[in-house]
Design an enzyme around this catalytic site. Structure first.
Site, PDB file in Angstrom:
ATOM      1  N   LYS A 186      17.539  -1.385   1.420  1.00 32.71           N
ATOM      2  CA  LYS A 186      18.409  -0.750   2.197  1.00 32.71           C
ATOM      3  C   LYS A 186      17.904  -0.709   3.611  1.00 32.71           C
ATOM      4  CE  LYS A 186      18.745   2.982   3.827  1.00 32.71           C
ATOM      5  NZ  LYS A 186      18.888   3.366   5.231  1.00 32.71           N
ATOM      6  N   GLY A 238       8.942   4.876   7.528  1.00 36.77           N
ATOM      7  CA  GLY A 238       9.636   5.754   8.278  1.00 36.77           C
ATOM      8  C   GLY A 238       8.936   7.045   8.579  1.00 36.77           C
ATOM      9  N   SER A 239       9.575   8.012   9.109  1.00 37.38           N
ATOM     10  CA  SER A 239       9.029   9.242   9.463  1.00 37.38           C
ATOM     11  C   SER A 239       8.438  10.057   8.454  1.00 37.38           C
ATOM     12  CB  SER A 239      10.076   9.943  10.195  1.00 37.38           C
ATOM     13  OG  SER A 239      11.117  10.799   9.116  1.00 37.38           O
ATOM     14  N   THR A 240       7.219  10.902   8.712  1.00 36.71           N
ATOM     15  CA  THR A 240       6.566  11.778   7.632  1.00 36.71           C
ATOM     16  C   THR A 240       7.589  12.628   7.236  1.00 36.71           C
ATOM     17  OG1 THR A 240       4.506  11.326   8.774  1.00 36.71           O
ATOM     18  CG2 THR A 240       4.824  13.359   7.356  1.00 36.71           C
ATOM     19  N   ALA A 242      11.018  12.366   6.838  1.00 34.43           N
ATOM     20  CA  ALA A 242      11.685  11.601   5.694  1.00 34.43           C
ATOM     21  C   ALA A 242      10.958  11.492   4.377  1.00 34.43           C
ATOM     22  CB  ALA A 242      12.605  10.236   6.182  1.00 34.43           C
ATOM     23  N   GLY A 243       9.566  10.847   4.677  1.00 37.76           N
ATOM     24  CA  GLY A 243       8.676  10.588   3.593  1.00 37.76           C
ATOM     25  C   GLY A 243       8.651  11.862   2.641  1.00 37.76           C
ATOM     26  N   GLU A 260       4.815   4.251   3.872  1.00 38.98           N
ATOM     27  CA  GLU A 260       4.058   4.224   5.206  1.00 38.98           C
ATOM     28  C   GLU A 260       4.996   4.998   6.105  1.00 38.98           C
ATOM     29  OE1 GLU A 260       3.265   3.471   8.371  1.00 38.98           O
ATOM     30  OE2 GLU A 260       4.602   1.759   8.429  1.00 38.98           O
ATOM     31  N   CYS A 295       4.473   2.749  14.810  1.00 42.52           N
ATOM     32  CA  CYS A 295       3.877   3.987  14.142  1.00 42.52           C
ATOM     33  C   CYS A 295       2.314   3.910  14.032  1.00 42.52           C
ATOM     34  CB  CYS A 295       4.243   3.806  12.507  1.00 42.52           C
ATOM     35  SG  CYS A 295       3.896   2.414  11.795  1.00 42.52           S
TER      36      CYS A 295
END
Length: 492
Positions: A186, A238-240, A242-243, A260, A295
């Site tokens: 994706k 991606g971002s924290t 979103a994680g 990550e 990042c």
């Protein structure tokens, strides 16, 4: 470059790659891919709806449950990885051009970096087919013959960000393929073209149907994919923020995760190290590589208090000399940010930093002479409070913060005083001392006198910078399940 050269040529932009074929989208919904230097549309790719996402997962599930891929030996799968590596190397220029257009990286940096990561990732994992312990003979406590077996985790959802899409796809997909998993890739809607190029290559080398599937979609469909009961493993970069959402969604069904996430990485410049030399490593390298959209960037520069002003001035001098412009122009030393939204985020953080009392020493605005493109000046702040938003929140843009420390112990405390723990660096001429300080830093990677992240060994973070590792043997183990087999009788 000419207008033609600034376009991205895809063979099936109106399709999704599912079950070994290009399937036309059921609607005309599409994502516009922008050249971040000109804000012009350079490509359009199909937008997957929930039904298309479900078809991709179904194809991967069938391929895993009933197809040949998981039942091949690692050596047999490695043959395909080598074929993919060769085709990736042949397509180096296509991937590099797309990266520069979509994300803003200087083209002269993109070309060798693509070559360094893409083919190398697949070759490294192909070589592990003969060295990784997929089956180990053991002896149980009862004295029976036993085996430790590592088997593929199953269907993998690989969610790829926009800042380094090709390389991050490689380090998610290559170990998954060697492990025997099937994959749904994706990509980010802002930078989907490398995933399409990769799907073309998988199609050309003849991977069995359903082993690789590619769908580009928005967050709502992505969330459905994360929650899909037939997805066994999610690997996300991606971002924290979103994680956290992905982790919460996966927890309900105990799905496997590799995350990550973000970083606010410190560079500790110890008292014996030259400020000018450190500034060259921390300033020019940081501003010039993807305009700080990385990042693991070393964005918190922690220095002895007596050297604070000298570091601010050295970094500011580098920032003022940077030349923003077209990533394909050899005179350019810093390209644009990837999107208007990302530039607005950087602007908000700069405004916040000034309001918090930090000293804006260089940059802080859009270049006046560049009317088009998502450009932002290289920016340096001094007198930054380590607890301020400027020092604690990931900005993902060309902004450096200089923080004064009263002692080496204080510097280590400042470095660790963050929710993140992705990367760090220690600047000193004493390697033994650097190792000692590195062992006290809560970070997944610590470099000596530079940022030295290395996916061939393993990459990931402590704390809210993620879960698990990508790259190296640990990246392969993250896509395998361990099984113990104890026999009643020895094998003949």
């Amino acid at each position: 470059m000419t207008t033609k050269e600034r376009t991205i040529s895809l063979t099936h932009p109106g399709c999704f790659y599912i079950d070994g074929q290009w399937m036309p989208a059921s609607s005309t919904d599409a994502f516009d891919v922008l050249d971040c230097s000109t804000e012009q549309v350079v490509a359009r790719v199909a937008r997957a709806d929930a039904a298309a996402g479900a078809r991709a997962v179904d194809a991967a599930r069938r391929a895993f449950d009933h197809g040949p891929w998981p039942r091949m030996t690692p050596g047999e799968r490695a043959v395909y990885l080598e074929k993919i590596a060769r085709r990736l190397e042949e397509a180096n220029d296509d991937f590099a051009r797309g990266w520069s257009i979509e994300s803003g990286i200087l083209h002269r940096i993109a070309q060798p970096r693509i070559g360094q990561f893409l083919g190398a990732a697949f070759r490294q994992y192909a070589q592990m087919a003969s060295t990784h312990p997929f089956v180990e003979s053991r002896r149980s406590l009862s004295g029976h013959q036993a085996y430790g077996v590592k088997e593929p985790v199953g269907v993998v959802l690989a969610i790829v960000p926009w800042n380094g899409p090709a390389a991050l796809t490689a380090y998610k997909v290559a170990p998954a393929l060697l492990a025997g998993c099937t994959v749904v890739v994706k990509p980010s809607p802002e930078a989907p073209t490398s995933a399409y190029l990769f799907a073309q290559i998988c199609d050309e080398v003849g991977l069995p149907p359903g082993v690789i599937n590619v769908v580009t979609t928005e967050r709502d469909v992505s969330e459905q994919l994360v929650r899909h009961p037939d997805v066994d493993k999610i690997t996300f970069t991606g971002s924290t923020a979103a994680g956290r959402s992905i982790s919460a969604a996966a927890a309900g069904r105990i799905a496997r995760l590799t995350l990550e996430l973000g970083g606010k990485s410190p560079a500790l410049v110890l008292d014996d190290y030259n400020i000018e030399a450190a500034a060259q490593q921390l300033g020019g390298a940081y501003f010039g590589y993807l305009s700080g959209q990385v990042c693991h960037s070393l964005t918190r520069i922690i220095v002895p208090r007596a050297k604070h002003d000298a570091m601010v001035e050295a970094l500011s001098d580098i920032a003022r000399k940077m030349v923003p412009g077209d990533p394909f122009d050899d005179a350019t030393t810093i390209g644009p940010l990837a999107t208007a939204r990302q530039r607005e985020n950087v602007e908000r953080h700069v405004t916040k930093g000034i309001a918090e009392g930090a000293t804006l020493a260089a940059g802080g605005a859009r270049p006046r002479h560049l009317e088009r493109g998502f450009f932002f000046e290289p920016t340096v702040f001094g007198n930054v409070d380590n607890r301020s938003a400027l020092a604690q929140e990931e900005i993902f843009g060309p902004v450096l913060s200089v923080i004064a420390a009263d002692s080496e112990a204080h510097a280590i405390d400042l470095a660790n005083d963050t929710i993140f723990g992705l990367n760090a660096a220690v600047f000193t001429h004493d390697a033994q001392h650097a190792l000692g300080v590195a062992r006290q830093l809560r970070a997944g990677t610590v470099g000596h006198n530079a940022s030295r992240t290395d996916f061939s060994i393993g990459f990931g973070g402590f704390k809210q910078s993620g879960i698990g590792r990508e790259g190296g043997a640990e990246g392969l183990d993250a896509l395998l399940e361990s099984k113990t087999v104890v026999l009643d009788q020895p094998l003949a």
